[in-house]
Design an enzyme around this catalytic site. Structure first.
Site, PDB file in Angstrom:
ATOM      1  N   THR A  43       1.356 -12.959   1.573  1.00 38.33           N
ATOM      2  CA  THR A  43       0.290 -12.993   2.570  1.00 38.33           C
ATOM      3  C   THR A  43      -0.531 -14.274   2.482  1.00 38.33           C
ATOM      4  O   THR A  43      -0.646 -14.869   1.391  1.00 38.33           O
ATOM      5  CB  THR A  43      -0.637 -11.775   2.351  1.00 38.33           C
ATOM      6  OG1 THR A  43      -1.828 -11.947   3.116  1.00 38.33           O
ATOM      7  CG2 THR A  43      -1.045 -11.607   0.888  1.00 38.33           C
ATOM      8  N   ASP A  44      -1.136 -14.648   3.606  1.00 33.78           N
ATOM      9  CA  ASP A  44      -2.032 -15.822   3.599  1.00 33.78           C
ATOM     10  C   ASP A  44      -3.268 -15.581   2.727  1.00 33.78           C
ATOM     11  O   ASP A  44      -3.978 -16.526   2.382  1.00 33.78           O
ATOM     12  CB  ASP A  44      -2.446 -16.205   5.025  1.00 33.78           C
ATOM     13  CG  ASP A  44      -3.171 -15.114   5.810  1.00 33.78           C
ATOM     14  OD1 ASP A  44      -3.429 -14.027   5.258  1.00 33.78           O
ATOM     15  OD2 ASP A  44      -3.476 -15.359   6.998  1.00 33.78           O
ATOM     16  N   GLU A  45      -3.540 -14.303   2.393  1.00 34.61           N
ATOM     17  CA  GLU A  45      -4.746 -14.013   1.605  1.00 34.61           C
ATOM     18  C   GLU A  45      -4.671 -14.594   0.195  1.00 34.61           C
ATOM     19  O   GLU A  45      -5.693 -14.729  -0.474  1.00 34.61           O
ATOM     20  CB  GLU A  45      -4.994 -12.508   1.539  1.00 34.61           C
ATOM     21  CG  GLU A  45      -5.172 -11.919   2.914  1.00 34.61           C
ATOM     22  CD  GLU A  45      -6.070 -10.699   2.954  1.00 34.61           C
ATOM     23  OE1 GLU A  45      -6.706 -10.370   1.942  1.00 34.61           O
ATOM     24  OE2 GLU A  45      -6.129 -10.073   4.024  1.00 34.61           O
ATOM     25  N   TYR A  96      -6.821  -6.821  -3.630  1.00 31.68           N
ATOM     26  CA  TYR A  96      -5.525  -6.856  -2.920  1.00 31.68           C
ATOM     27  C   TYR A  96      -4.899  -8.243  -3.021  1.00 31.68           C
ATOM     28  O   TYR A  96      -3.728  -8.396  -3.411  1.00 31.68           O
ATOM     29  CB  TYR A  96      -5.722  -6.468  -1.445  1.00 31.68           C
ATOM     30  CG  TYR A  96      -4.549  -6.874  -0.560  1.00 31.68           C
ATOM     31  CD1 TYR A  96      -3.309  -6.255  -0.683  1.00 31.68           C
ATOM     32  CD2 TYR A  96      -4.686  -7.895   0.387  1.00 31.68           C
ATOM     33  CE1 TYR A  96      -2.225  -6.641   0.106  1.00 31.68           C
ATOM     34  CE2 TYR A  96      -3.611  -8.283   1.178  1.00 31.68           C
ATOM     35  CZ  TYR A  96      -2.380  -7.660   1.037  1.00 31.68           C
ATOM     36  OH  TYR A  96      -1.319  -8.051   1.814  1.00 31.68           O
ATOM     37  N   LYS A 103      -1.366  -9.490  -4.856  1.00 29.21           N
ATOM     38  CA  LYS A 103      -0.258 -10.156  -4.165  1.00 29.21           C
ATOM     39  C   LYS A 103       0.031 -11.527  -4.798  1.00 29.21           C
ATOM     40  O   LYS A 103       1.192 -11.924  -4.935  1.00 29.21           O
ATOM     41  CB  LYS A 103      -0.576 -10.314  -2.672  1.00 29.21           C
ATOM     42  CG  LYS A 103      -0.639  -9.017  -1.884  1.00 29.21           C
ATOM     43  CD  LYS A 103       0.684  -8.266  -1.819  1.00 29.21           C
ATOM     44  CE  LYS A 103       1.744  -8.977  -1.018  1.00 29.21           C
ATOM     45  NZ  LYS A 103       2.985  -8.146  -0.912  1.00 29.21           N
TER      46      LYS A 103
HETATM   47  P1  NAD Z   1       1.880  -0.864   5.163  1.00 27.16           P
HETATM   48  O1  NAD Z   1       0.714  -0.453   4.334  1.00 27.16           O
HETATM   49  O2  NAD Z   1       1.918  -0.499   6.603  1.00 27.16           O
HETATM   50  O3  NAD Z   1       3.238  -0.317   4.515  1.00 27.16           O
HETATM   51  C1  NAD Z   1       3.493  -0.374   3.141  1.00 27.16           C
HETATM   52  C2  NAD Z   1       4.747   0.439   2.876  1.00 27.16           C
HETATM   53  O4  NAD Z   1       5.041   0.363   1.472  1.00 27.16           O
HETATM   54  C3  NAD Z   1       4.596   1.924   3.204  1.00 27.16           C
HETATM   55  O5  NAD Z   1       5.741   2.376   3.880  1.00 27.16           O
HETATM   56  C4  NAD Z   1       4.458   2.592   1.849  1.00 27.16           C
HETATM   57  O6  NAD Z   1       4.915   3.930   1.830  1.00 27.16           O
HETATM   58  C5  NAD Z   1       5.299   1.676   0.991  1.00 27.16           C
HETATM   59  N1  NAD Z   1       4.923   1.723  -0.427  1.00 27.16           N
HETATM   60  C6  NAD Z   1       3.678   1.586  -0.952  1.00 27.16           C
HETATM   61  N2  NAD Z   1       3.728   1.701  -2.292  1.00 27.16           N
HETATM   62  C7  NAD Z   1       5.034   1.895  -2.617  1.00 27.16           C
HETATM   63  C8  NAD Z   1       5.715   2.063  -3.835  1.00 27.16           C
HETATM   64  N3  NAD Z   1       5.055   2.087  -5.011  1.00 27.16           N
HETATM   65  N4  NAD Z   1       7.055   2.218  -3.818  1.00 27.16           N
HETATM   66  C9  NAD Z   1       7.739   2.228  -2.638  1.00 27.16           C
HETATM   67  N5  NAD Z   1       7.124   2.082  -1.441  1.00 27.16           N
HETATM   68  C10 NAD Z   1       5.801   1.915  -1.435  1.00 27.16           C
HETATM   69  O7  NAD Z   1       1.982  -2.427   4.953  1.00 27.16           O
HETATM   70  P2  NAD Z   1       2.385  -3.611   5.945  1.00 27.16           P
HETATM   71  O8  NAD Z   1       1.196  -4.030   6.690  1.00 27.16           O
HETATM   72  O9  NAD Z   1       3.618  -3.234   6.661  1.00 27.16           O
HETATM   73  O10 NAD Z   1       2.708  -4.750   4.876  1.00 27.16           O
HETATM   74  C11 NAD Z   1       4.025  -4.900   4.360  1.00 27.16           C
HETATM   75  C12 NAD Z   1       4.060  -6.115   3.453  1.00 27.16           C
HETATM   76  O11 NAD Z   1       3.636  -7.273   4.177  1.00 27.16           O
HETATM   77  C13 NAD Z   1       3.113  -6.010   2.258  1.00 27.16           C
HETATM   78  O12 NAD Z   1       3.743  -6.593   1.154  1.00 27.16           O
HETATM   79  C14 NAD Z   1       1.902  -6.834   2.669  1.00 27.16           C
HETATM   80  O13 NAD Z   1       1.233  -7.366   1.552  1.00 27.16           O
HETATM   81  C15 NAD Z   1       2.565  -7.907   3.507  1.00 27.16           C
HETATM   82  N6  NAD Z   1       1.738  -8.525   4.547  1.00 27.16           N
HETATM   83  C16 NAD Z   1       1.075  -7.750   5.459  1.00 27.16           C
HETATM   84  C17 NAD Z   1       0.379  -8.365   6.491  1.00 27.16           C
HETATM   85  C18 NAD Z   1      -0.354  -7.571   7.551  1.00 27.16           C
HETATM   86  O14 NAD Z   1      -1.061  -8.157   8.366  1.00 27.16           O
HETATM   87  N7  NAD Z   1      -0.202  -6.261   7.618  1.00 27.16           N
HETATM   88  C19 NAD Z   1       0.346  -9.755   6.575  1.00 27.16           C
HETATM   89  C20 NAD Z   1       1.020 -10.505   5.611  1.00 27.16           C
HETATM   90  C21 NAD Z   1       1.726  -9.877   4.613  1.00 27.16           C
HETATM   91  O1  DAU Z   2      -4.083 -11.921   6.537  1.00 31.18           O
HETATM   92  C1  DAU Z   2      -3.026 -11.090   6.153  1.00 31.18           C
HETATM   93  C2  DAU Z   2      -3.595  -9.754   5.752  1.00 31.18           C
HETATM   94  O2  DAU Z   2      -4.071  -9.157   6.960  1.00 31.18           O
HETATM   95  C3  DAU Z   2      -2.579  -8.830   5.075  1.00 31.18           C
HETATM   96  O3  DAU Z   2      -2.157  -9.416   3.866  1.00 31.18           O
HETATM   97  C4  DAU Z   2      -3.200  -7.454   4.817  1.00 31.18           C
HETATM   98  O4  DAU Z   2      -2.235  -6.579   4.283  1.00 31.18           O
HETATM   99  C5  DAU Z   2      -3.707  -6.904   6.129  1.00 31.18           C
HETATM  100  O5  DAU Z   2      -4.381  -5.685   5.901  1.00 31.18           O
HETATM  101  C6  DAU Z   2      -4.665  -7.890   6.791  1.00 31.18           C
HETATM  102  O6  DAU Z   2      -5.864  -8.016   5.990  1.00 31.18           O
HETATM  103  P1  DAU Z   2      -7.285  -8.138   6.676  1.00 31.18           P
HETATM  104  O7  DAU Z   2      -8.331  -7.789   5.722  1.00 31.18           O
HETATM  105  O8  DAU Z   2      -7.415  -9.460   7.374  1.00 31.18           O
HETATM  106  O9  DAU Z   2      -7.095  -7.019   7.818  1.00 31.18           O
HETATM  107  P2  DAU Z   2      -8.083  -5.957   8.434  1.00 31.18           P
HETATM  108  O10 DAU Z   2      -7.398  -5.421   9.644  1.00 31.18           O
HETATM  109  O11 DAU Z   2      -8.567  -5.009   7.422  1.00 31.18           O
HETATM  110  O12 DAU Z   2      -9.301  -6.858   8.894  1.00 31.18           O
HETATM  111  C7  DAU Z   2      -9.145  -7.933   9.808  1.00 31.18           C
HETATM  112  C8  DAU Z   2     -10.507  -8.560  10.012  1.00 31.18           C
HETATM  113  O13 DAU Z   2     -11.350  -7.619  10.693  1.00 31.18           O
HETATM  114  C9  DAU Z   2     -11.212  -8.923   8.723  1.00 31.18           C
HETATM  115  O14 DAU Z   2     -11.976 -10.109   8.930  1.00 31.18           O
HETATM  116  C10 DAU Z   2     -12.165  -7.753   8.496  1.00 31.18           C
HETATM  117  C11 DAU Z   2     -12.527  -7.321   9.916  1.00 31.18           C
HETATM  118  N1  DAU Z   2     -12.808  -5.874  10.053  1.00 31.18           N
HETATM  119  C12 DAU Z   2     -11.916  -4.987   9.565  1.00 31.18           C
HETATM  120  C13 DAU Z   2     -12.145  -3.623   9.664  1.00 31.18           C
HETATM  121  C14 DAU Z   2     -11.160  -2.625   9.112  1.00 31.18           C
HETATM  122  C15 DAU Z   2     -13.958  -5.455  10.698  1.00 31.18           C
HETATM  123  O15 DAU Z   2     -14.753  -6.295  11.175  1.00 31.18           O
HETATM  124  N2  DAU Z   2     -14.192  -4.115  10.801  1.00 31.18           N
HETATM  125  C16 DAU Z   2     -13.335  -3.179  10.304  1.00 31.18           C
HETATM  126  O16 DAU Z   2     -13.633  -1.962  10.445  1.00 31.18           O
END
Ligand code: NAD
Ligand code: DAU
Length: 344
Positions: free
Chosen positions: A128-130, A153, A157
């Site tokens: 992730t970019d985080e 988090y 990562k």
């Molecule tokens: P999500 O939370 O929707 O899904 C996570 C999945 O992992 C679920 O299906 C869960 O059941 C499974 N899981 C969790 N713990 C587990 C374990 N111990 N063993 C097996 N399975 C397990 O997440 P997402 O948003 O789809 O993110 C997927 C990947 O992409 C993650 O690695 C996350 O860090 C990365 N990522 C997410 C974003 C985003 O914006 N959502 C951006 C960049 C990177």
């Molecule tokens: O940037 C990549 C990441 O994006 C992934 O690695 C994470 O798994 C994914 O959850 C996401 O993280 P963020 O913290 O950016 O996502 P979130 O949707 O929680 O929040 C997006 C932005 O919105 C952040 O600046 C916080 C803000 N926010 C979020 C929530 C849940 C609010 O203002 N109000 C809210 O209730």
């Protein structure tokens, strides 16, 4: 036929990646290995199973369970591991980091060890970019920048990424890493800001914007991310890391305005609330390295937001049961006592 072992494939990005891969590559089969935490759902895979039948196998299991991982890899003649499995929500990591350390750090180690023991399987880590932390000035994070994670988090990562790099250097494991921006699109659990706000707005509930809402994010359509991951799997250089995003940024408030306009709902639903602890102000990545491989995003931020809103409007069957369950306790815990700063 190539077999991908897709951990976390029942979650948001994982299920979209499985959909993308099986549609695009007829010579690939996928084994989804997923623990089915609150974020993992079999419904996310049901249309894929109906379309692709035996090319999709599901195994329920924990990536921290080494014996179960080894067995699933051995029984299915896996040649490539793509690790999406993680605890992913920053707010949950602030409330309770424990599961993040177990899955995102220890679980990554277990998978790397399984890949090594099975004869140095190809391994791709979804990051992730985080991990870059919040970015100052007009800099866009480069893959060579130092990691500076700031939430539990992000730190978990970043630890995973370090371990992946260590397995490449120490054991010659053929690894790649991709670092995605903020994904939006179908099947995202409604704790994340876009699906949370769309589903709140549909119920005429307030949208809790953290702080002033001027934080910058790169809201990327999940299918662009999946295409980027596929590009790295097909053409990425072993040992390298690739950023995946649009390379552009938008404030949270602008994202909310587009969403409300698409829904035809009033901006008075916006409610500024107490900020997230340690809230990163800005993420933005340089994506030239991936584009040099031939990939480019299809969606602008605005197109991605509008398409995502339409999906949630059209797919109440998916999110209504989620919001009526355990989610209610979570919502009360995170937002119940949160101070409101201003409205509208
Ligand atoms: P999500 O939370 O929707 O899904 C996570 C999945 O992992 C679920 O299906 C869960 O059941 C499974 N899981 C969790 N713990 C587990 C374990 N111990 N063993 C097996 N399975 C397990 O997440 P997402 O948003 O789809 O993110 C997927 C990947 O992409 C993650 O690695 C996350 O860090 C990365 N990522 C997410 C974003 C985003 O914006 N959502 C951006 C960049 C990177
Ligand atoms: O940037 C990549 C990441 O994006 C992934 O690695 C994470 O798994 C994914 O959850 C996401 O993280 P963020 O913290 O950016 O996502 P979130 O949707 O929680 O929040 C997006 C932005 O919105 C952040 O600046 C916080 C803000 N926010 C979020 C929530 C849940 C609010 O203002 N109000 C809210 O209730």
């Amino acid at each position: 036929m190539q077999t991908l072992f897709v951990t976390g494939g029942a979650g948001f990005i994982g299920c979209n990646f499985v959909r993308y891969t099986l549609d695009k590559h007829p010579d690939v089969r996928v084994v989804v290995y997923d623990k089915l935490t609150y974020a993992g759902r079999l419904e996310n895979l049901q249309d894929i199973q109906a379309k692709h039948g035996k090319r999709l196998v599901f195994v329920q299991g924990d990536i921290c369970d080494g014996a179960a991982v080894d067995a699933a890899i051995g029984e299915n003649q896996v040649d490539t591991i793509v690790n999406f499995a993680a605890e992913t929500h920053v707010d949950r990591s602030i409330m309770d980091p424990d599961a993040f350390i177990r899955t995102d750090v220890y679980g990554t180690y277990v998978l790397l060890e399984a890949a090594r023991k099975a004869g140095n399987l190809r391994y791709h880590q979804i990051s992730t970019d985080e991990v870059y932390g919040h970015i100052h000035g007009d800099h866009r994070s480069l893959e060579t920048d130092c990691m500076a994670p700031r939430s539990p988090y992000a730190a978990s990562k970043a630890s995973g990424d370090h371990m992946v790099a260590a397995y490449y250097i120490t054991y010659g494991l053929p690894v790649t890493i991709s670092r995605g921006a903020n994904n939006i699109g179908p099947f995202q659990y409604p704790e994340k800001v876009v699906p949370l706000f769309v589903t709140n707005a549909l119920a005429d509930m307030p949208l809790p914007v953290y702080g002033d809402g001027q934080q910058m994010r790169d809201y990327q359509h999940v299918m662009d991310h999946c295409a980027g991951i596929d590009e790295v799997l097909q053409h990425g250089v072993i040992g390298e890391t690739y950023n995946v995003g649009t390379g552009k940024e938008m404030t949270n408030l602008r994202m909310v305005e587009i969403m409300l306009d698409e829904l035809g709902k009033p901006h008075s639903l916006i409610q500024h609330v107490e900020d997230r602890q340690g809230h990163d102000r800005r993420y933005c990545m340089n994506v030239d390295k991936l584009m040099a491989l031939g990939w480019e995003p299809d969606y602008t931020h605005e197109q991605a937001i509008r398409a995502t809103v339409r999906w949630y409007v059209d797919n109440r069957w998916w999110w209504e049961p989620i919001r009526s369950g355990e989610f209610k306790d979570y919502y009360r815990r995170l937002y119940g006592e949160r101070k409101v700063i201003s409205k509208g």
